[in-house]
Design an enzyme around this catalytic site. Structure first.
Site, PDB file in Angstrom:
ATOM      1  N   ASP A 139      27.152  -3.386  10.814  1.00  0.00           N
ATOM      2  CA  ASP A 139      28.346  -2.710  10.633  1.00  0.00           C
ATOM      3  C   ASP A 139      29.264  -3.861   9.655  1.00  0.00           C
ATOM      4  O   ASP A 139      29.838  -3.452   8.906  1.00  0.00           O
ATOM      5  CB  ASP A 139      28.973  -2.307  11.969  1.00  0.00           C
ATOM      6  CG  ASP A 139      28.820  -3.490  12.995  1.00  0.00           C
ATOM      7  OD1 ASP A 139      28.422  -4.743  12.716  1.00  0.00           O
ATOM      8  OD2 ASP A 139      29.373  -3.427  14.152  1.00  0.00           O
TER       9      ASP A 139
ATOM     10  N   ASP B 230      31.198 -11.069  10.403  1.00  0.00           N
ATOM     11  CA  ASP B 230      32.334 -11.702  10.758  1.00  0.00           C
ATOM     12  C   ASP B 230      31.947 -13.191  11.157  1.00  0.00           C
ATOM     13  O   ASP B 230      32.195 -14.125  10.274  1.00  0.00           O
ATOM     14  CB  ASP B 230      32.830 -11.052  12.024  1.00  0.00           C
ATOM     15  CG  ASP B 230      34.205 -11.599  12.619  1.00  0.00           C
ATOM     16  OD1 ASP B 230      34.936 -12.358  11.825  1.00  0.00           O
ATOM     17  OD2 ASP B 230      34.533 -11.205  13.671  1.00  0.00           O
TER      18      ASP B 230
HETATM   19  P1  IMP Z   1      29.398 -11.675  13.937  1.00  0.00           P
HETATM   20  O1  IMP Z   1      30.614 -12.268  14.377  1.00  0.00           O
HETATM   21  O2  IMP Z   1      29.441 -11.724  12.395  1.00  0.00           O
HETATM   22  O3  IMP Z   1      28.133 -12.020  14.531  1.00  0.00           O
HETATM   23  O4  IMP Z   1      29.637 -10.112  14.357  1.00  0.00           O
HETATM   24  C1  IMP Z   1      28.897  -9.805  15.464  1.00  0.00           C
HETATM   25  C2  IMP Z   1      29.373  -8.353  15.941  1.00  0.00           C
HETATM   26  O5  IMP Z   1      30.599  -8.238  16.386  1.00  0.00           O
HETATM   27  C3  IMP Z   1      29.300  -7.318  14.870  1.00  0.00           C
HETATM   28  O6  IMP Z   1      28.133  -6.792  14.546  1.00  0.00           O
HETATM   29  C4  IMP Z   1      30.167  -6.321  15.392  1.00  0.00           C
HETATM   30  O7  IMP Z   1      29.324  -5.739  16.417  1.00  0.00           O
HETATM   31  C5  IMP Z   1      31.154  -7.051  16.214  1.00  0.00           C
HETATM   32  N1  IMP Z   1      32.471  -7.140  15.212  1.00  0.00           N
HETATM   33  C6  IMP Z   1      32.900  -8.098  14.484  1.00  0.00           C
HETATM   34  N2  IMP Z   1      34.041  -7.937  14.025  1.00  0.00           N
HETATM   35  C7  IMP Z   1      34.210  -6.678  14.730  1.00  0.00           C
HETATM   36  C8  IMP Z   1      35.472  -5.878  14.404  1.00  0.00           C
HETATM   37  O8  IMP Z   1      36.386  -6.221  13.744  1.00  0.00           O
HETATM   38  N3  IMP Z   1      35.363  -4.733  15.041  1.00  0.00           N
HETATM   39  C9  IMP Z   1      34.605  -4.434  16.081  1.00  0.00           C
HETATM   40  N4  IMP Z   1      33.174  -5.226  15.985  1.00  0.00           N
HETATM   41  C10 IMP Z   1      33.250  -6.112  15.297  1.00  0.00           C
HETATM   42 MG    MG Z   2      27.239  -5.098  15.578  1.00  0.00          MG
END
Ligand code: IMP
Ligand code: MG
Length: 177
Positions: free
Chosen positions: A101, A104
């Protein structure tokens, strides 16, 4: 469904998502020449994206799922750890595209990358529907395909949640407290 919640502001509407996914399907099928392409959807947030992307492709992709859990509640808590529930089919020799999705902090992607590394894939690529501003730098992750570049804000809808809410919205919305 659309949202009428006053704390949500539409960022990307369903029609723009549909159109961009159509383009991504073409980009992916041109870049990954081998068939089948294996779409590896990251649950739960990537569920609609995987479903729509698979149906936009003109070849017959294999569909697999993996579940990654990031422990954090609300929008500000730093994620502490990531656990992956495996149940992965044999992917040795396959051309895999991870379908997620949003990029981040990149913890999900890094945990997944180390899980997939020993599996002897023929190739591994990453498609994110959304990449937040600054995410490439802070994560070190280099996505191969990106739907939309967005600001560093909390977004919900189209699979993305806030404490398990709003995943069913058909567009992407910015959350305002
Ligand atoms: P990461 O921080 O790139 O590991 O993202 C981890 C997970 O956090 C993503 O796959 C999403 O499921 C969730 N996530 C990160 N940012 C958002 C956001 O803005 N809204 C909803 N979920 C988020
Ligand atoms: Mg996710």
């Amino acid at each position: 469904m659309p949202s009428t919640d006053p704390r949500l502001r539409e960022l990307i509407g369903p029609e723009a998502i549909r159109a961009r996914i159509g383009e991504l399907a073409i980009e992916i099928e041109q870049a990954v020449e081998a068939r089948p392409v294996v779409l590896l959807g990251v649950l739960k947030g990537g569920v609609h994206f995987l479903s729509d992307l698979a149906r936009a492709m003109s070849s017959d992709p294999r569909i697999e799922f993996i579940r990654v859990r990031t422990y954090a509640t609300g929008t500000d808590a730093a994620p502490e750890s990531t656990v992956i529930d495996l149940g992965l089919a044999d992917l040795a020799g396959e051309h895999v595209v991870v379908v997620d999705d949003v990029l981040d902090q990149g913890k999900t992607a890094l945990a997944l990358a180390s899980t997939l590394a020993p599996l002897k894939l023929a190739s591994l690529r990453w498609v994110f529907l959304l990449v937040k501003e600054g995410a490439r730098e802070r994560s070190g992750v280099r996505p191969d395909f990106v739907g939309f570049e967005i600001r560093d804000e909390w977004v919900v809808g189209y699979g993305l949640d806030l404490d398990e809410r709003f995943r069913n919205l058909s567009g992407v919305y910015v959350w305002h407290r």
